[in-house]
Design a protein around this motif. Structure first.
Motif, mmCIF file in Angstrom:
data_model
loop_
_atom_site.group_PDB
_atom_site.id
_atom_site.type_symbol
_atom_site.label_atom_id
_atom_site.label_comp_id
_atom_site.label_asym_id
_atom_site.label_seq_id
_atom_site.Cartn_x
_atom_site.Cartn_y
_atom_site.Cartn_z
ATOM 1 N N GLN A 1 0.881 -1.182 0.000
ATOM 2 C CA GLN A 1 0.000 0.000 0.000
ATOM 3 C C GLN A 1 0.910 1.221 0.000
ATOM 4 O O GLN A 1 1.784 1.357 0.849
ATOM 5 N N ALA A 2 0.712 2.073 -0.996
ATOM 6 C CA ALA A 2 1.614 3.206 -1.209
ATOM 7 C C ALA A 2 1.584 4.220 -0.067
ATOM 8 O O ALA A 2 0.536 4.451 0.533
ATOM 9 N N GLY A 3 2.735 4.837 0.166
ATOM 10 C CA GLY A 3 2.795 5.977 1.074
ATOM 11 C C GLY A 3 2.113 7.151 0.387
ATOM 12 O O GLY A 3 2.435 7.464 -0.765
ATOM 13 N N PHE B 1 3.196 6.813 -15.477
ATOM 14 C CA PHE B 1 2.511 8.088 -15.720
ATOM 15 C C PHE B 1 1.047 8.088 -15.245
ATOM 16 O O PHE B 1 0.469 9.125 -14.952
ATOM 17 N N GLU B 2 0.459 6.890 -15.119
ATOM 18 C CA GLU B 2 -0.950 6.773 -14.715
ATOM 19 C C GLU B 2 -1.157 7.107 -13.249
ATOM 20 O O GLU B 2 -2.278 7.369 -12.807
ATOM 21 N N ALA B 3 -0.072 7.017 -12.474
ATOM 22 C CA ALA B 3 -0.168 7.059 -11.009
ATOM 23 C C ALA B 3 -0.733 8.359 -10.458
ATOM 24 O O ALA B 3 -0.599 9.419 -11.062
ATOM 25 N N GLY B 4 -1.339 8.253 -9.297
ATOM 26 C CA GLY B 4 -1.771 9.435 -8.570
ATOM 27 C C GLY B 4 -0.582 10.100 -7.911
ATOM 28 O O GLY B 4 0.459 9.481 -7.714
ATOM 29 N N GLY B 5 -0.701 11.373 -7.591
ATOM 30 C CA GLY B 5 0.362 12.086 -6.892
ATOM 31 C C GLY B 5 1.429 12.609 -7.831
ATOM 32 O O GLY B 5 1.211 12.733 -9.039
ATOM 33 N N HIS B 6 2.595 12.909 -7.275
ATOM 34 C CA HIS B 6 3.689 13.458 -8.077
ATOM 35 C C HIS B 6 4.261 12.390 -8.980
ATOM 36 O O HIS B 6 4.262 11.219 -8.649
ATOM 37 N N ALA C 1 6.131 -2.546 -9.074
ATOM 38 C CA ALA C 1 5.466 -1.704 -10.077
ATOM 39 C C ALA C 1 4.353 -0.884 -9.437
ATOM 40 O O ALA C 1 3.601 -1.385 -8.593
ATOM 41 N N ALA C 2 4.242 0.378 -9.858
ATOM 42 C CA ALA C 2 3.170 1.250 -9.359
ATOM 43 C C ALA C 2 2.589 2.062 -10.505
ATOM 44 O O ALA C 2 3.278 2.373 -11.477
ATOM 45 N N GLY C 3 1.313 2.409 -10.347
ATOM 46 C CA GLY C 3 0.663 3.274 -11.341
ATOM 47 C C GLY C 3 -0.391 2.533 -12.118
ATOM 48 O O GLY C 3 -0.079 1.702 -12.975
ATOM 49 N N GLY C 4 -1.657 2.789 -11.796
ATOM 50 C CA GLY C 4 -2.743 2.203 -12.562
ATOM 51 C C GLY C 4 -3.121 0.794 -12.154
ATOM 52 O O GLY C 4 -3.847 0.119 -12.875
ATOM 53 N N VAL D 1 3.634 -5.238 -6.394
ATOM 54 C CA VAL D 1 2.979 -4.003 -6.839
ATOM 55 C C VAL D 1 2.804 -3.056 -5.663
ATOM 56 O O VAL D 1 2.655 -3.481 -4.518
ATOM 57 N N GLN D 2 2.837 -1.752 -5.985
ATOM 58 C CA GLN D 2 2.514 -0.726 -4.992
ATOM 59 C C GLN D 2 1.229 -0.042 -5.464
ATOM 60 O O GLN D 2 1.158 0.470 -6.577
ATOM 61 N N ILE D 3 0.243 -0.043 -4.591
ATOM 62 C CA ILE D 3 -1.092 0.445 -4.951
ATOM 63 C C ILE D 3 -1.450 1.656 -4.089
ATOM 64 O O ILE D 3 -1.380 1.583 -2.860
ATOM 65 N N GLY D 4 -1.796 2.766 -4.750
ATOM 66 C CA GLY D 4 -2.131 3.972 -4.005
ATOM 67 C C GLY D 4 -3.604 4.303 -4.054
ATOM 68 O O GLY D 4 -4.343 4.122 -3.076
ATOM 69 N N SER D 5 -4.072 4.780 -5.218
ATOM 70 C CA SER D 5 -5.441 5.286 -5.359
ATOM 71 C C SER D 5 -6.496 4.347 -4.759
ATOM 72 O O SER D 5 -7.419 4.804 -4.082
ATOM 73 N N ARG D 6 -6.373 3.042 -5.002
ATOM 74 C CA ARG D 6 -7.400 2.104 -4.513
ATOM 75 C C ARG D 6 -7.586 2.213 -3.003
ATOM 76 O O ARG D 6 -8.698 2.098 -2.489
HETATM 77 C C1 LIG Z 1 -3.390 10.902 -2.610
HETATM 78 C C2 LIG Z 1 -2.015 10.461 -3.015
HETATM 79 C C3 LIG Z 1 -0.918 10.908 -2.311
HETATM 80 C C4 LIG Z 1 0.370 10.467 -2.653
HETATM 81 N N1 LIG Z 1 1.436 10.867 -1.892
HETATM 82 C C5 LIG Z 1 2.664 10.329 -2.123
HETATM 83 C C6 LIG Z 1 3.742 10.597 -1.233
HETATM 84 O O1 LIG Z 1 3.607 11.293 -0.230
HETATM 85 N N2 LIG Z 1 4.945 10.032 -1.519
HETATM 86 C C7 LIG Z 1 5.148 9.228 -2.614
HETATM 87 O O2 LIG Z 1 6.256 8.728 -2.811
HETATM 88 N N3 LIG Z 1 4.133 8.980 -3.469
HETATM 89 C C8 LIG Z 1 2.908 9.470 -3.223
HETATM 90 N N4 LIG Z 1 1.849 9.134 -4.042
HETATM 91 C C9 LIG Z 1 2.070 8.129 -5.091
HETATM 92 C C10 LIG Z 1 1.845 6.722 -4.492
HETATM 93 O O3 LIG Z 1 2.824 6.425 -3.546
HETATM 94 C C11 LIG Z 1 1.806 5.590 -5.539
HETATM 95 O O4 LIG Z 1 3.056 5.381 -6.128
HETATM 96 C C12 LIG Z 1 0.757 5.811 -6.610
HETATM 97 O O5 LIG Z 1 -0.464 6.181 -6.009
HETATM 98 C C13 LIG Z 1 0.547 4.539 -7.422
HETATM 99 O O6 LIG Z 1 -0.365 4.727 -8.449
HETATM 100 P P1 LIG Z 1 -1.967 4.496 -8.311
HETATM 101 O O7 LIG Z 1 -2.472 5.696 -7.627
HETATM 102 O O8 LIG Z 1 -2.416 4.384 -9.714
HETATM 103 O O9 LIG Z 1 -2.155 3.246 -7.504
HETATM 104 C C14 LIG Z 1 0.549 9.579 -3.739
HETATM 105 C C15 LIG Z 1 -0.567 9.142 -4.446
HETATM 106 C C16 LIG Z 1 -1.847 9.563 -4.099
HETATM 107 C C17 LIG Z 1 -3.027 9.031 -4.857
#
Ligand SMILES: Cc1cc2nc3c(=O)[nH]c(=O)nc-3n(C[C@H](O)[C@H](O)[C@H](O)COP(=O)(O)O)c2cc1C
Length: 314
Positions: free
Chosen positions: A18-20, A140-145, A170-173, A191-196
């Motif tokens: 679960q992504a940070g 590129f699909e990933a949430g955040g920076h 792998a992360a993003g999408g 995998v690293q999952i954020g948005s979900r």
């Molecule tokens: C709300 C939000 C906040 C995020 N904050 C960080 C962060 O503080 N540090 C970081 O390395 N990535 C951050 N990310 C990226 C995530 O760690 C992760 O790599 C990304 O969400 C993966 O893609 P997904 O959103 O398609 O699952 C953030 C993503 C989201 C959606």
């Protein structure tokens, strides 16, 4: 599931991380994911040092399984944050948005496992040379920076895999078992999952933001503010204001001026859906329900195992 490079490295059951995430992943989410067999991560990017300490202490009480802390290296108080991580005996650190050379050897000397987040082959090689234990390759699909190159997850995984010896996350999408399996077939070890996980009761994000994530459809996010730090945002009023400013050929200072301070907190934590910055990935178009983190993990792993059988049997 048998062990692989990542489950053995972190001593976890499933290669699901679960992504940070700023304003989303505190101790509640991280411990829930770790208790469910994945690796939960506390996102230190939105925490003052003493707040981070509190989250680490609570996470240790809430789970006996491994968890990690994510440190985006562009924030202030970096030294203090790393000291707290070392003092509190955190075993795994995911660094992002900075030079992996700065802290990798210091953390590794203390016996901490270090993973660095990258968005290109070039930076993956730099992270490997800096001595990290694994890399997260974020498409590129990933949430955040995000990276400036706009390399997608589907192309980034095999390109990094070809060049690197260390494990690849792998992360993003990725938000489903099918997505996880696809990433692993392409060469990822986890995998690293954020948005979900934003759409879970345990995420510390504001309910307004979670509800909007669930409503979001395909095409409602876009990568922007490349001149500052590229970030994928939901298209709300603030996003439209940014687009309008772009029509005037703004300077970097103009963009910084519009962004102001604490926009991300305003949107994702305080729930101001108009004026706030709302970070989420393209895959939000597939997220239709808020679910407990443990259920999300279970659903992903069950689908992964079922689809794996389907593919093998044809
Ligand atoms: C709300 C939000 C906040 C995020 N904050 C960080 C962060 O503080 N540090 C970081 O390395 N990535 C951050 N990310 C990226 C995530 O760690 C992760 O790599 C990304 O969400 C993966 O893609 P997904 O959103 O398609 O699952 C953030 C993503 C989201 C959606």
């Amino acid at each position: 599931m048998q062990t692989n490079k990542i489950t053995s490295l972190f001593n976890i059951k499933y290669p699901l991380i679960q992504a940070g995430m700023i304003w989303a992943s505190g101790w509640k989410l991280a411990s829930a994911v770790s208790n469910a067999g994945g690796l939960g991560i506390i996102g230190a990017g939105s925490m003052y040092p003493e707040v981070l300490r509190e989250h680490i202490v609570k996470c240790k009480k809430a789970t006996s399984f491994p968890f990690a802390v994510n440190v985006p290296m562009l924030y202030p108080n970096l030294e203090e944050i790393m000291e707290i991580i070392i003092e509190e005996g955190v075993e795994i650190v995911f660094t992002s948005a900075g030079n992996p050379k700065t802290y990798t050897s210091i953390l590794k000397e203390k016996g901490i496992k270090v993973v660095h987040v990258v968005s290109s082959v070039k930076f993956a090689l730099k992270a490997e040379a800096a001595g990290v234990d694994a890399v997260v390759t974020e498409g590129f699909e990933a949430g955040g920076h995000n990276g400036r190159e706009e390399t997608t997850t589907f192309t980034l995984i095999p390109m990094v895999k070809e060049k690197l010896q260390i494990p690849l996350i792998a992360a993003g999408g990725i938000a489903t078992g099918r997505g996880m399996l696809a990433a692993m077939i392409l060469g990822a070890d986890a995998v690293q999952i954020g948005s979900r996980f934003v759409a879970s009761p345990e995420a510390s994000s504001h309910q307004n933001f979670k509800d909007l994530v669930v409503k979001a459809q395909e095409g409602e996010t876009q990568l922007t503010l490349k001149e500052l730090a590229p970030v994928r945002l939901l298209k709300n009023k603030f996003f439209n204001d940014v687009m309008e400013l772009y029509t005037t050929q703004p300077t970097k200072e103009d963009l910084i001026g519009l962004l102001g301070r604490a926009r991300a907190k305003k949107g994702m934590f305080e729930g101001d859906l108009e004026e706030g910055e709302l970070e989420i990935g393209q895959i939000s178009g597939l997220i239709n329900e808020i679910k407990p983190a443990a259920e999300i993990v279970k659903e992903i792993i069950t689908e992964f195992q079922e689809v794996q059988k389907e593919i093998i049997s044809f």
